[in-house]
Design a protein around this motif. Structure first.
Motif, PDB file in Angstrom:
ATOM      1  N   GLN A 103      -9.766  -0.188  -8.971  1.00  0.00           N
ATOM      2  CA  GLN A 103      -9.363  -0.581  -7.615  1.00  0.00           C
ATOM      3  C   GLN A 103      -9.562   0.605  -6.672  1.00  0.00           C
ATOM      4  O   GLN A 103      -9.378   1.751  -7.060  1.00  0.00           O
ATOM      5  CB  GLN A 103      -7.889  -0.989  -7.644  1.00  0.00           C
ATOM      6  N   VAL A 104      -9.912   0.298  -5.444  1.00  0.00           N
ATOM      7  CA  VAL A 104      -9.963   1.292  -4.375  1.00  0.00           C
ATOM      8  C   VAL A 104      -9.071   0.757  -3.260  1.00  0.00           C
ATOM      9  O   VAL A 104      -9.243  -0.366  -2.807  1.00  0.00           O
ATOM     10  CB  VAL A 104     -11.397   1.517  -3.857  1.00  0.00           C
ATOM     11  N   MET A 105      -8.104   1.566  -2.842  1.00  0.00           N
ATOM     12  CA  MET A 105      -7.158   1.145  -1.804  1.00  0.00           C
ATOM     13  C   MET A 105      -7.008   2.248  -0.761  1.00  0.00           C
ATOM     14  O   MET A 105      -7.392   3.384  -0.991  1.00  0.00           O
ATOM     15  CB  MET A 105      -5.779   0.856  -2.412  1.00  0.00           C
ATOM     16  N   GLY A 106      -6.393   1.896   0.334  1.00  0.00           N
ATOM     17  CA  GLY A 106      -6.062   2.877   1.347  1.00  0.00           C
ATOM     18  C   GLY A 106      -6.100   2.245   2.712  1.00  0.00           C
ATOM     19  O   GLY A 106      -6.469   1.089   2.836  1.00  0.00           O
ATOM     20  N   PRO A 107      -5.711   2.932   3.720  1.00  0.00           N
ATOM     21  CA  PRO A 107      -4.800   4.091   3.682  1.00  0.00           C
ATOM     22  C   PRO A 107      -3.369   3.634   3.405  1.00  0.00           C
ATOM     23  O   PRO A 107      -3.076   2.438   3.443  1.00  0.00           O
ATOM     24  CB  PRO A 107      -4.929   4.675   5.085  1.00  0.00           C
ATOM     25  N   ASN A 108      -2.480   4.595   3.152  1.00  0.00           N
ATOM     26  CA  ASN A 108      -1.074   4.239   2.983  1.00  0.00           C
ATOM     27  C   ASN A 108      -0.213   5.034   3.958  1.00  0.00           C
ATOM     28  O   ASN A 108      -0.697   5.916   4.659  1.00  0.00           O
ATOM     29  CB  ASN A 108      -0.608   4.409   1.531  1.00  0.00           C
ATOM     30  N   GLU A 109       1.061   4.704   3.968  1.00  0.00           N
ATOM     31  CA  GLU A 109       1.972   5.321   4.934  1.00  0.00           C
ATOM     32  C   GLU A 109       2.350   6.751   4.582  1.00  0.00           C
ATOM     33  O   GLU A 109       3.037   7.414   5.346  1.00  0.00           O
ATOM     34  CB  GLU A 109       3.238   4.458   5.094  1.00  0.00           C
ATOM     35  N   ASP A 147      12.219   0.134  -9.759  1.00  0.00           N
ATOM     36  CA  ASP A 147      11.968   0.335  -8.337  1.00  0.00           C
ATOM     37  C   ASP A 147      10.663   1.110  -8.163  1.00  0.00           C
ATOM     38  O   ASP A 147      10.585   2.289  -8.524  1.00  0.00           O
ATOM     39  CB  ASP A 147      13.147   1.095  -7.720  1.00  0.00           C
ATOM     40  N   LEU A 148       9.638   0.454  -7.635  1.00  0.00           N
ATOM     41  CA  LEU A 148       8.300   1.043  -7.559  1.00  0.00           C
ATOM     42  C   LEU A 148       8.069   1.774  -6.243  1.00  0.00           C
ATOM     43  O   LEU A 148       8.535   1.343  -5.189  1.00  0.00           O
ATOM     44  CB  LEU A 148       7.243  -0.043  -7.753  1.00  0.00           C
ATOM     45  N   ALA A 149       7.304   2.857  -6.322  1.00  0.00           N
ATOM     46  CA  ALA A 149       7.081   3.726  -5.175  1.00  0.00           C
ATOM     47  C   ALA A 149       5.954   3.266  -4.258  1.00  0.00           C
ATOM     48  O   ALA A 149       6.081   3.366  -3.045  1.00  0.00           O
ATOM     49  CB  ALA A 149       6.794   5.150  -5.661  1.00  0.00           C
ATOM     50  N   PHE A 150       4.844   2.789  -4.795  1.00  0.00           N
ATOM     51  CA  PHE A 150       3.644   2.613  -3.974  1.00  0.00           C
ATOM     52  C   PHE A 150       2.997   1.251  -4.176  1.00  0.00           C
ATOM     53  O   PHE A 150       3.066   0.667  -5.264  1.00  0.00           O
ATOM     54  CB  PHE A 150       2.609   3.704  -4.307  1.00  0.00           C
ATOM     55  N   ASP A 151       2.328   0.777  -3.132  1.00  0.00           N
ATOM     56  CA  ASP A 151       1.603  -0.491  -3.211  1.00  0.00           C
ATOM     57  C   ASP A 151       0.550  -0.463  -4.308  1.00  0.00           C
ATOM     58  O   ASP A 151       0.309  -1.486  -4.962  1.00  0.00           O
ATOM     59  CB  ASP A 151       0.933  -0.821  -1.866  1.00  0.00           C
TER      60      ASP A 151
END
Length: 164
Positions: A103-109, A147-151
């Motif tokens: 997977q390639v994702m971005g940007p994040n907060e 409790d997950l940290a990131f998308d």
């Protein structure tokens, strides 16, 4: 959060905003150097073993105390696959073989422009929390995620639980 570039890295002159190559960029008023803001690239690694996946609990901010895939920033000039293996080793003590770019994702907060998520398999080492991690867990398909940290972690777990 990115800090403003106020002085030229070439001559030390003052930088100002100016249209350059179709976008407002920081340009040196003295020598004309144009500052191109590079993307901040992170790698994350999805490790499955015996129908469970490895998660790490973050010991530092952002998202301290929450769970994520082993991950971190690439260094300048570093091969992405080597960065992924390095991050796993630094955070978990495991050696891995990187298998695929999943997977390639971005940007994040949190300031990351691009996240490359690899699949991998453990090839050695002893799994124990290290570096900026204070706990590890192996999550089974039937388990409720902590409790997950990131998308990026949420997306990969959801795809895995749905058989993708």
């Amino acid at each position: 959060m990115r800090y403003p570039i106020n002085f030229c890295q070439v001559c030390g002159g003052p930088m100002s905003d100016r249209l350059a190559y179709g976008k407002t960029r920081r340009v040196c008023s003295t020598c004309g150097f144009i500052y191109f803001e590079d993307p901040k690239v992170a790698v994350a690694v999805f490790i499955e073993h015996e129908d469970r996946i490895l998660l790490v609990r973050r010991a530092n901010n952002p998202e301290r105390g929450k769970w994520a895939l082993p991950a971190g920033y690439m260094d300048a000039g570093e091969d992405p696959r080597e960065a992924a293996a390095r991050e796993v080793r630094e955070e978990t003590g495991l050696e891995v073989e990187i298998l695929t770019l999943a997977q390639v994702m971005g940007p994040n907060e949190f300031g990351t422009s691009l996240i490359l998520i690899y699949t991998a398999r453990a090839t050695g080492g002893d799994a124990c929390p290290q570096d900026d991690v204070d706990a590890l867990c192996w999550l089974g398909r039937a388990d409720n995620p902590p409790d997950l940290a990131f998308d990026s972690t949420r997306v990969m777990i959801a795809a895995w639980k749905n058989g993708a």
